[in-house]
Motif scaffolding. Sequence first.
Motif, PDB file in Angstrom:
ATOM      1  N   CYS A   7      13.154   4.739  35.924  1.00 15.86           N
ATOM      2  CA  CYS A   7      12.852   3.314  35.768  1.00 15.86           C
ATOM      3  C   CYS A   7      14.048   2.555  35.210  1.00 15.86           C
ATOM      4  O   CYS A   7      14.610   2.933  34.170  1.00 15.86           O
ATOM      5  CB  CYS A   7      11.655   3.139  34.840  1.00 15.86           C
ATOM      6  SG  CYS A   7      10.160   4.001  35.389  1.00 15.86           S
ATOM      7  N   SER A   8      14.418   1.474  35.892  1.00 10.64           N
ATOM      8  CA  SER A   8      15.539   0.658  35.457  1.00 10.64           C
ATOM      9  C   SER A   8      15.442  -0.726  36.083  1.00 10.64           C
ATOM     10  O   SER A   8      14.814  -0.903  37.132  1.00 10.64           O
ATOM     11  CB  SER A   8      16.868   1.307  35.871  1.00 10.64           C
ATOM     12  OG  SER A   8      17.969   0.465  35.548  1.00 10.64           O
ATOM     13  N   HIS A   9      16.094  -1.700  35.434  1.00  8.06           N
ATOM     14  CA  HIS A   9      16.175  -3.043  36.011  1.00  8.06           C
ATOM     15  C   HIS A   9      17.279  -3.124  37.049  1.00  8.06           C
ATOM     16  O   HIS A   9      17.384  -4.117  37.777  1.00  8.06           O
ATOM     17  CB  HIS A   9      16.463  -4.056  34.908  1.00  8.06           C
ATOM     18  CG  HIS A   9      17.875  -4.005  34.394  1.00  8.06           C
ATOM     19  ND1 HIS A   9      18.387  -2.904  33.739  1.00  8.06           N
ATOM     20  CD2 HIS A   9      18.898  -4.910  34.453  1.00  8.06           C
ATOM     21  CE1 HIS A   9      19.638  -3.127  33.414  1.00  8.06           C
ATOM     22  NE2 HIS A   9      19.981  -4.334  33.833  1.00  8.06           N
ATOM     23  N   HIS A  13      20.752   2.375  39.592  1.00  7.19           N
ATOM     24  CA  HIS A  13      20.403   3.532  38.764  1.00  7.19           C
ATOM     25  C   HIS A  13      19.338   4.414  39.420  1.00  7.19           C
ATOM     26  O   HIS A  13      19.077   5.522  38.929  1.00  7.19           O
ATOM     27  CB  HIS A  13      19.835   3.079  37.412  1.00  7.19           C
ATOM     28  CG  HIS A  13      20.821   2.362  36.549  1.00  7.19           C
ATOM     29  ND1 HIS A  13      20.438   1.445  35.580  1.00  7.19           N
ATOM     30  CD2 HIS A  13      22.173   2.416  36.496  1.00  7.19           C
ATOM     31  CE1 HIS A  13      21.515   0.978  34.980  1.00  7.19           C
ATOM     32  NE2 HIS A  13      22.570   1.544  35.520  1.00  7.19           N
ATOM     33  N   LEU A  14      18.709   3.927  40.464  1.00  2.00           N
ATOM     34  CA  LEU A  14      17.504   4.564  40.980  1.00  2.00           C
ATOM     35  C   LEU A  14      17.796   5.438  42.197  1.00  2.00           C
ATOM     36  O   LEU A  14      18.532   5.041  43.103  1.00  2.00           O
ATOM     37  CB  LEU A  14      16.472   3.494  41.353  1.00  2.00           C
ATOM     38  CG  LEU A  14      16.067   2.558  40.204  1.00  2.00           C
ATOM     39  CD1 LEU A  14      15.088   1.507  40.697  1.00  2.00           C
ATOM     40  CD2 LEU A  14      15.468   3.336  39.044  1.00  2.00           C
ATOM     41  N   PRO A  23      11.001   6.162  42.022  1.00  2.00           N
ATOM     42  CA  PRO A  23      11.926   5.197  41.421  1.00  2.00           C
ATOM     43  C   PRO A  23      11.229   3.844  41.261  1.00  2.00           C
ATOM     44  O   PRO A  23      10.559   3.359  42.185  1.00  2.00           O
ATOM     45  CB  PRO A  23      13.057   5.123  42.448  1.00  2.00           C
ATOM     46  CG  PRO A  23      12.424   5.480  43.746  1.00  2.00           C
ATOM     47  CD  PRO A  23      11.272   6.402  43.452  1.00  2.00           C
ATOM     48  N   VAL A  24      11.397   3.243  40.073  1.00  2.00           N
ATOM     49  CA  VAL A  24      10.682   2.008  39.757  1.00  2.00           C
ATOM     50  C   VAL A  24      11.668   0.961  39.252  1.00  2.00           C
ATOM     51  O   VAL A  24      12.400   1.188  38.283  1.00  2.00           O
ATOM     52  CB  VAL A  24       9.594   2.247  38.689  1.00  2.00           C
ATOM     53  CG1 VAL A  24       8.797   0.958  38.453  1.00  2.00           C
ATOM     54  CG2 VAL A  24       8.662   3.377  39.093  1.00  2.00           C
ATOM     55  N   ASP A  89       6.705  12.843  33.753  1.00  2.00           N
ATOM     56  CA  ASP A  89       8.081  12.942  33.263  1.00  2.00           C
ATOM     57  C   ASP A  89       8.783  11.639  33.635  1.00  2.00           C
ATOM     58  O   ASP A  89       8.763  11.237  34.802  1.00  2.00           O
ATOM     59  CB  ASP A  89       8.758  14.138  33.935  1.00  2.00           C
ATOM     60  CG  ASP A  89      10.082  14.506  33.294  1.00  2.00           C
ATOM     61  OD1 ASP A  89      10.529  13.750  32.421  1.00  2.00           O
ATOM     62  OD2 ASP A  89      10.668  15.532  33.677  1.00  2.00           O
ATOM     63  N   ALA A  90       9.377  10.956  32.654  1.00  2.00           N
ATOM     64  CA  ALA A  90       9.969   9.645  32.933  1.00  2.00           C
ATOM     65  C   ALA A  90      11.348   9.522  32.301  1.00  2.00           C
ATOM     66  O   ALA A  90      11.588   9.981  31.178  1.00  2.00           O
ATOM     67  CB  ALA A  90       9.066   8.530  32.413  1.00  2.00           C
TER      68      ALA A  90
END
Length: 438
Positions: A7-9, A13-14, A23-24, A89-90
């Motif tokens: 998870c990333s803005h 990164h995803l 991927p979020v 798992d995150a």
Amino acid sequence: MMTKLICSHDASHLPKVGPDVVPVLLFQRSDVGSELAYIGDQLHREVLRLPALPQPEAVDLLSLALTVIAGDTFVLRSDAANRWHREIDARVHLARPSSWAQINQSLEKMLCFLSGDQWRIEFAGDGYLPTGKSHLRPDYKADCACLFSGGLDSTTGVIDLVGAGIKPLLVSQAYIGDASVQNELLHYAKYDLPRFAANVNPKRRPLADGTKFKYETSMRARSFLFLAMGVVAASAISNTKGGHIVDLVVPENGFISINPPLTPRRIGAQSTRTTHPYFLGLFQELLDSLGLPIKVKNPFYNVTKGEMMLNCADQKLLSKLAPATRSCGKWKRHWQQCGKCLPCLIRRASFDASGIAENADAAYRFPKLSDALALENDRDDVLAVIQAIKKFSGADVKEWARRSGPLPHDPAERAARVDVVSNGLSELRDFLCKHVPI
């Protein structure tokens, strides 16, 4: 089977979607045609409308909360080995990941208590901080932040705060349907109060081959996001007051906060722990560890819903607003409260105990509980409450209260929590005795 969320803005990164990898994208929508899931696209705009920018640790907590909600929504309980307890798992990208390294185990413990799942959280850097054109509203003067759902408890809490001369900044999860109820209540009350509200709207894009995804609807971790939004609002207020401690008010009656399981099978599957004193205690420890000047307070820990209504500072206004509030967790299925689930039964008992009038025929799909008892698919909660009344009325409820989580160590506080459970059960008994055989 363990599912991995990244998870990333920042989309760079995803990774790509995999069989067990989700991927979020945080704080913005992914492009149409992309396979990236997304959540929280409204929050960036709303953060920039606060009285001041919140501390980076508060923003990181919000990023983490979005990650938790993504996991709670995108990972199905039906895919778990026992069809309930998931392994999630995150990895989440934070602005200050080093602040979280020493509290990771406590965080995972807290999330496990809240959702009943096994969580493993990993922190990476280069996370989100609000930037861009600012619409900060320094004229939004506020003394505290207060969670406001449009339910009876939070509405009563706001009435009491305003009646005491305290101006709250109202924090809301503005899901479809909920937002209109919240706005209607504030309109009726003629309150001009600052708001921090958003629908985080978690979504998974279809895959290139057309595969679509189901969503988990149990929503056991929803309150973690609600609290994180409250922390962001309280942090912004604190920054307008030179970093002084600011209250985050979480109005919830003591009986539903403890929420003792009505039957043994409800300990995990049907007993939420969203405002349990043990959970909120862990959450306060988390804030303290992060150095955030915020104090979480529930003014209704030691009173039942009926007592909360009886003690309300403005009985005339409460009588006007209370029937327009929503307590039913499933009211959007038919756009009407059911009248026979546990939250509805506690609500109806509180109206009965307080003497405030409510038109049951208009308010509920099942105004007559005998109708619910006659239907196999609709009788479960009513029967469970009747069973609990028969088993625990007049008995020592201490052990029953402990089944939903640890009680305070302090003898006086522990006794108060046990008393509110006993009193809440009495309210239910007094109400049900008027409607069904017990």
